[in-house]
Every structure is written in structure tokens, then in C-alpha cells.
Write a protein that holds these residues in place. Structure first.
Motif, PDB file in Angstrom:
ATOM      1  N   GLU A 118       0.782   0.519   4.949  1.00 38.18           N
ATOM      2  CA  GLU A 118      -0.076  -0.052   5.979  1.00 38.18           C
ATOM      3  C   GLU A 118      -0.186  -1.568   5.899  1.00 38.18           C
ATOM      4  O   GLU A 118      -0.619  -2.201   6.848  1.00 38.18           O
ATOM      5  CB  GLU A 118      -1.486   0.540   5.878  1.00 38.18           C
ATOM      6  CG  GLU A 118      -1.527   2.019   6.175  1.00 38.18           C
ATOM      7  CD  GLU A 118      -2.878   2.624   5.849  1.00 38.18           C
ATOM      8  OE1 GLU A 118      -3.673   2.006   5.117  1.00 38.18           O
ATOM      9  OE2 GLU A 118      -3.134   3.732   6.329  1.00 38.18           O
ATOM     10  N   HIS A 119       0.175  -2.153   4.747  1.00 37.58           N
ATOM     11  CA  HIS A 119       0.084  -3.602   4.644  1.00 37.58           C
ATOM     12  C   HIS A 119       1.053  -4.150   3.597  1.00 37.58           C
ATOM     13  O   HIS A 119       1.523  -3.424   2.734  1.00 37.58           O
ATOM     14  CB  HIS A 119      -1.350  -4.052   4.341  1.00 37.58           C
ATOM     15  CG  HIS A 119      -1.841  -3.659   2.991  1.00 37.58           C
ATOM     16  ND1 HIS A 119      -2.589  -2.538   2.778  1.00 37.58           N
ATOM     17  CD2 HIS A 119      -1.683  -4.239   1.775  1.00 37.58           C
ATOM     18  CE1 HIS A 119      -2.879  -2.441   1.494  1.00 37.58           C
ATOM     19  NE2 HIS A 119      -2.334  -3.454   0.865  1.00 37.58           N
ATOM     20  N   SER A 144      -1.089  -6.589   8.150  1.00 37.75           N
ATOM     21  CA  SER A 144      -1.503  -5.203   8.396  1.00 37.75           C
ATOM     22  C   SER A 144      -0.642  -4.611   9.511  1.00 37.75           C
ATOM     23  O   SER A 144      -0.324  -5.287  10.487  1.00 37.75           O
ATOM     24  CB  SER A 144      -2.966  -5.140   8.807  1.00 37.75           C
ATOM     25  OG  SER A 144      -3.773  -5.637   7.753  1.00 37.75           O
ATOM     26  N   SER A 157       0.842  -1.192   0.000  1.00 35.00           N
ATOM     27  CA  SER A 157       0.000   0.000   0.000  1.00 35.00           C
ATOM     28  C   SER A 157       0.879   1.245   0.000  1.00 35.00           C
ATOM     29  O   SER A 157       1.956   1.247   0.594  1.00 35.00           O
ATOM     30  CB  SER A 157      -0.927   0.000   1.217  1.00 35.00           C
ATOM     31  OG  SER A 157      -0.181   0.150   2.400  1.00 35.00           O
TER      32      SER A 157
END
Length: 88
Positions: free
Chosen positions: A62-63, A81, A58
Motif C-alpha cells: 500500500e505504500h 500511498s 508495507s
């Protein structure tokens, strides 16, 4: 001055398969929980003769999404995550 931060893993979701994971795939989940990064796991799995690769991350960091394929019948896609925490 840019504040220093670090990413902390908050969850690991096995996106498929739904059944119980074979031992090498479960070991990947356990390694994530113990602090290994997806890149470290991907490298180790490839060295062990499996196929492992990262998908796009991302833009907000974030992941991570990565896949491991043991053979045609045994593969998994992982979604990790993260949250960003300040360093003290």
C-alpha cells in the motif's frame, strides 16, 4: 485465475523537512506525480551523485517510503500511498 491488478499512486507526503524543498527534491515529487516509480527516482538520484534509498514497504503493497539526501542540510523522506486497481 488470479485477477490482474496495478498500483495507482494516490498521494505523496514529504515526511520531512517541513520547509520548501530544493529543486532536485521537488523534481522527485513531480516525477512521482507523472508516473515514475520510487525505484526509478532512486536510481536517477544515485546516478546524479546524491544518496537515495528505499525503506521497507508495507506487506499489503500500500505504500513505499524512500529517502533522498542531497547533502547534510538537504534531505527528505517520502511516503507514497497507493491503491490497487483491477486491470480491464
Amino acid at each position: 485465475m488470479i485477477p490482474r491488478t496495478r498500483r495507482q499512486l494516490v498521494s505523496v507526503e514529504v515526511m520531512w523537512p517541513a520547509q520548501t524543498l530544493p529543486l532536485p527534491l521537488q523534481q522527485a515529487v513531480d516525477a512521482l506525480a507523472q508516473g515514475e516509480t520510487p525505484d526509478q527516482i532512486i536510481t536517477r538520484m544515485n546516478l546524479q551523485g546524491f544518496q537515495a534509498w528505499r525503506e521497507a514497504t508495507s506487506p499489503q503493497d500500500e505504500h513505499d517510503i524512500f529517502q533522498i539526501r542531497l547533502d547534510e542540510a538537504h534531505k527528505a523522506r517520502f511516503l507514497c500511498s497507493y491503491i490497487t486497481l483491477p486491470l480491464h
